[in-house]
Design a protein around this motif. Sequence first.
Motif, short mmCIF file in Angstrom:
data_model
loop_
_atom_site.label_atom_id
_atom_site.label_comp_id
_atom_site.label_asym_id
_atom_site.label_seq_id
_atom_site.Cartn_x
_atom_site.Cartn_y
_atom_site.Cartn_z
N MET A 87 0.84 -1.36 -0.03
CA MET A 87 0.03 0.15 0.23
C MET A 87 0.99 1.26 -0.03
O MET A 87 0.61 2.33 -0.67
CB MET A 87 -0.95 -0.13 1.33
N TRP A 88 2.05 1.23 0.54
CA TRP A 88 2.91 2.31 0.51
C TRP A 88 3.38 2.64 -0.83
O TRP A 88 3.36 3.85 -1.20
CB TRP A 88 4.01 2.31 1.69
N ARG A 89 3.60 1.49 -1.33
CA ARG A 89 4.23 1.66 -2.80
C ARG A 89 3.13 2.30 -3.76
O ARG A 89 3.27 3.17 -4.56
CB ARG A 89 4.78 0.41 -3.43
N THR A 90 1.88 1.69 -3.29
CA THR A 90 0.75 2.24 -4.35
C THR A 90 0.53 3.61 -4.08
O THR A 90 0.10 4.43 -5.12
CB THR A 90 -0.66 1.53 -3.85
N TYR A 91 0.53 3.95 -2.81
CA TYR A 91 0.41 5.52 -2.16
C TYR A 91 1.18 6.39 -3.16
O TYR A 91 1.09 7.42 -3.59
CB TYR A 91 0.38 5.62 -0.73
N ASP A 92 2.53 5.94 -2.87
CA ASP A 92 3.76 6.85 -3.44
C ASP A 92 3.49 7.04 -4.79
O ASP A 92 3.75 7.75 -5.24
CB ASP A 92 5.17 5.96 -3.05
N ARG A 93 3.22 6.02 -5.73
CA ARG A 93 2.94 6.04 -7.03
C ARG A 93 1.50 6.91 -7.40
O ARG A 93 1.75 7.81 -8.39
CB ARG A 93 2.66 4.56 -7.80
N PHE A 94 0.56 6.94 -6.61
CA PHE A 94 -0.34 7.81 -6.62
C PHE A 94 0.06 9.37 -6.28
O PHE A 94 -0.16 10.20 -7.32
CB PHE A 94 -1.61 7.49 -5.73
N VAL A 95 0.88 9.45 -5.31
CA VAL A 95 1.29 10.93 -5.30
C VAL A 95 2.07 11.39 -6.11
O VAL A 95 1.92 12.39 -6.90
CB VAL A 95 2.12 10.98 -3.90
N ASN A 96 2.89 10.70 -6.79
CA ASN A 96 3.75 10.95 -7.88
C ASN A 96 3.16 11.23 -9.11
O ASN A 96 3.28 12.07 -9.83
CB ASN A 96 4.79 10.03 -8.04
N ALA A 97 2.02 10.39 -9.40
CA ALA A 97 1.05 10.69 -10.53
C ALA A 97 0.32 11.78 -10.54
O ALA A 97 -0.20 12.43 -11.21
CB ALA A 97 0.09 9.30 -10.65
N ALA A 98 -0.17 12.16 -9.31
CA ALA A 98 -0.63 13.56 -8.82
C ALA A 98 0.02 14.85 -9.17
O ALA A 98 -0.47 15.55 -9.63
CB ALA A 98 -1.37 13.55 -7.45
N ARG A 99 1.08 14.61 -8.77
CA ARG A 99 2.04 15.73 -9.02
C ARG A 99 2.46 15.67 -10.46
O ARG A 99 2.43 17.09 -10.90
CB ARG A 99 3.31 15.34 -8.10
N THR A 100 2.58 15.05 -11.27
CA THR A 100 2.86 14.95 -12.74
C THR A 100 1.56 15.33 -13.51
O THR A 100 1.79 16.34 -14.25
CB THR A 100 3.31 13.43 -13.11
N ALA A 101 0.42 14.68 -13.46
CA ALA A 101 -0.63 14.97 -13.73
C ALA A 101 -1.39 16.51 -13.50
O ALA A 101 -1.92 17.20 -14.41
CB ALA A 101 -1.71 13.93 -13.66
N CYS A 102 -1.27 16.69 -12.31
CA CYS A 102 -1.69 18.08 -11.90
C CYS A 102 -0.74 19.34 -11.72
O CYS A 102 -1.05 20.52 -11.56
CB CYS A 102 -2.43 18.01 -10.49
N GLY A 103 0.37 19.04 -11.97
CA GLY A 103 1.52 20.05 -11.67
C GLY A 103 1.59 20.97 -12.72
O GLY A 103 1.70 21.84 -13.77
#
Length: 103
Positions: A87-103
């Motif tokens: 779940m930590w790896r999944t959460y970390d991927r989500f945060v990175n995807a959010a940063r990329t997609a929304c930044g």
Amino acid sequence: MHRLLLVLAVLALASCGGGGSRPTGEVGQACMSAGRSAATPRLCSCIDQVAGRTLSRAEQRETARYIRDPEKLQEMKLDDRPRAEEMWRTYDRFVNAARTACG
């Protein structure tokens, strides 16, 4: 460590910029209700959209809990059971995807 994780999550989420409507998903609603100054409808809607694309429903529910209660995120990060580590790896991927997609 807890503060570092919270700061990283907030910074990652605050860097998003997409959409303008109020979020309707669990992650976006958690973002709006978390009481953080950077949590705007636009930001939370963007995060919600990324969550919908990258996380299963169960992962979205769990992520919403972490947004509402950063202590739970810290507990999960420190838990060395395989499920928590995944779940930590999944959460970390989500945060990175959010940063990329929304930044």
